[in-house]
Each structure stands twice: as C-alpha cells, then as structure tokens.
Design an enzyme around this catalytic site. Structure first.
Site, short mmCIF file in Angstrom:
data_model
loop_
_atom_site.label_atom_id
_atom_site.label_comp_id
_atom_site.label_asym_id
_atom_site.label_seq_id
_atom_site.Cartn_x
_atom_site.Cartn_y
_atom_site.Cartn_z
N SER A 194 0.86 -1.18 0.00
CA SER A 194 0.00 0.00 0.00
C SER A 194 0.89 1.24 0.00
O SER A 194 2.02 1.19 0.51
CB SER A 194 -0.89 0.01 1.25
OG SER A 194 -1.51 1.28 1.43
N TYR A 218 -1.31 -0.70 10.35
CA TYR A 218 -1.52 -1.02 8.93
C TYR A 218 -0.31 -0.55 8.13
O TYR A 218 0.23 -1.29 7.30
CB TYR A 218 -2.79 -0.35 8.42
CG TYR A 218 -3.11 -0.63 6.97
CD1 TYR A 218 -3.73 -1.81 6.61
CD2 TYR A 218 -2.77 0.29 5.98
CE1 TYR A 218 -4.02 -2.08 5.27
CE2 TYR A 218 -3.05 0.02 4.65
CZ TYR A 218 -3.68 -1.16 4.30
OH TYR A 218 -3.96 -1.43 2.99
#
Length: 258
Positions: free
Chosen positions: A152, A166
């Site tokens: 990501s 995350y």
C-alpha cells in the site's frame, strides 16, 4: 535482439493461481482477471458464501475456480493452503497473489492485543508463511513461479489518521518482497509487489465513513477502480516481467506527494 513472441503474452493456461482476500474488492478482481487469462484459480478468504459466489461467476465466464476457506490468522491452515489448492486444481501453485489485509482503524496506544495480533497475522505473518510454503513446493519441484504481494502507499506515507499498524505491516510486505526476491531468484521465482493508493473497496468504504470523502484531497478527485490494476498484475505474472523481481510498483493515480 528481437524478443521472442511470447515475451508479452498474458496467456496463463496451465497455471494455478492462489489469491487471498478474494471475497471482495481488489482480490475478487485479481482472481477474475487471472481466470480470464486461463489460470485455474484457488480463491482464499474467510467468507464462504462470497467465495462460492466469486467461484460461480468465474465458472459461468468459462473459467476454473476452487473456493478455499482460509483465515490468515490460522498459521497451520495458511501453511496447508498451497497443498489444498494443488489437490483441488491438479497442479502446483505457480502464481500467488498475497492480497489479504485488514485495517487497524485505531490509535496505536488504544489497540487491544487481540487487534494487534489480528493485523500482524493477516497483513504480514500469514502472507510470509504462505509465500514461503508456495516457494518451498516450487523449489522441490524445480519449477518457476510468480509471487505478487499487495502492499500500500500507506507503507511509505502516514499522516497520523489512526492506521499506524496497517502502515507498519504494509511496509513489512514491501521489504518482504525485496528480500524474498533476492533469496529465491536462483530458483526462478520472481517476487514483486503492488502498492495501490486509494481504490474502491470495502476497506475504503469503511474509511470514508469514518473520515469523509477523501477524494476531494486528490488532484483527480477520484478513487481508483479495481480494473485499473489489471495491467500491473498481468505484467508481474507474465513473461513480460521475466527480469523484474524485488520491485514494488506504486499505482496511486497521483493521489499523494513523492
């Protein structure tokens, strides 16, 4: 020197692909695209009814799909997933798309131990175990393979909005991609990654419910659509990227700074 005719082929006939997080969003699209190009696809995820639905869609389109219920927090099940896919699809897994991931959506100092464990296991530990198992089986068979890890842009950029773990785990995925590529290059197993920006998905829907419409901050004021990752995925699993390994491709529509 003229490249051989198959250097730009996206024909995946005869290959078995395993896609985690295949019940929705990017994973669902990845599975459909690989099946459309001829791969037999094992669909891994926790939501059995959705797995069955995606498998049905692929079969109705003429493809082959095997629903594979899998919780990435269950290390033993993750380790067994490659063998299960091989048994169900009559060939070893030669393409792995490590797509499963969950957000933390809490401030770091407020996270429970249970949530910390779930994020680490789903986003990093499980994908590492699965990549190693797929590679181990290919090495024993002396077969080449392609592994694509979904990272990501959050791995490289964090503004403090409540997704620290995350970001940490996705940074781990990017580094995992680099180091496993080095370790397995001699076995002709290419390990690459994709780092998407904001793409339409259930995870993004949940984020926008919490913080509002973030697309207004983007230069193009839009989210990416899952199909806009088709070309990147197919490049990384096809002969076109034969010499590309250890690379994480950022696909973010120019949403953030550099």
């Amino acid at each position: 020197m003229i490249a051989p005719p198959n250097a730009v082929s996206t024909d995946l006939s005869g290959q078995v692909a395993l896609v985690t997080g295949a019940t929705s969003g990017l994973g669902r699209r990845f599975a459909q695209v690989l099946a459309r190009c001829g791969a037999r696809v094992a669909l891994a995820g926790r939501r059995v009814e959705r797995l069955d639905q995606v498998a049905k869609e692929i079969r109705e389109a003429g493809g082959t799909a095997l629903p594979l219920p899998l919780d990435m927090c269950d290390a033993e099940a993750v380790k067994a997933a490659a063998a299960t896919a091989e048994e169900g699809l009559d060939a070893p897994v030669s393409i792995l798309v490590n797509n499963a991931g969950i957000p933390d959506a809490q401030r770091a100092h407020k996270m429970s131990l249970e949530l910390i464990d779930a994020v680490f296991d789903t986003n990093l530990r499980g994908p590492y175990i699965l990549a190693c198992e797929v590679a181990r089986r290919l090495i024993e068979l002396e077969r080449p393979g392609r592994i694509v890890n979904i990272s990501s842009v959050g791995a490289y950029h964090y503004t403090g909005g409540g997704a620290a773990l995350y970001s940490i785990t996705k940074a781990g995925i990017s580094r995992m991609t680099e180091v496993l590529a080095v370790e397995w290059a001699r076995f002709h197993i290419n390990v690459n990654g994709i780092a998407p920006g904001g793409f339409a998905s259930e995870m993004m829907d949940g984020m926008m419910e919490r913080v509002g419409d973030i697309t207004q901050q983007f230069p193009r004021k839009r989210l990416g659509q899952p199909e806009q990752l088709d070309g990147t995925l197919l490049y990384l699993v096809s002969p076109s990227s034969e010499c590309v390994t250890g690379t994480v491709v950022t696909v973010d529509d120019g949403q953030g700074g550099r």
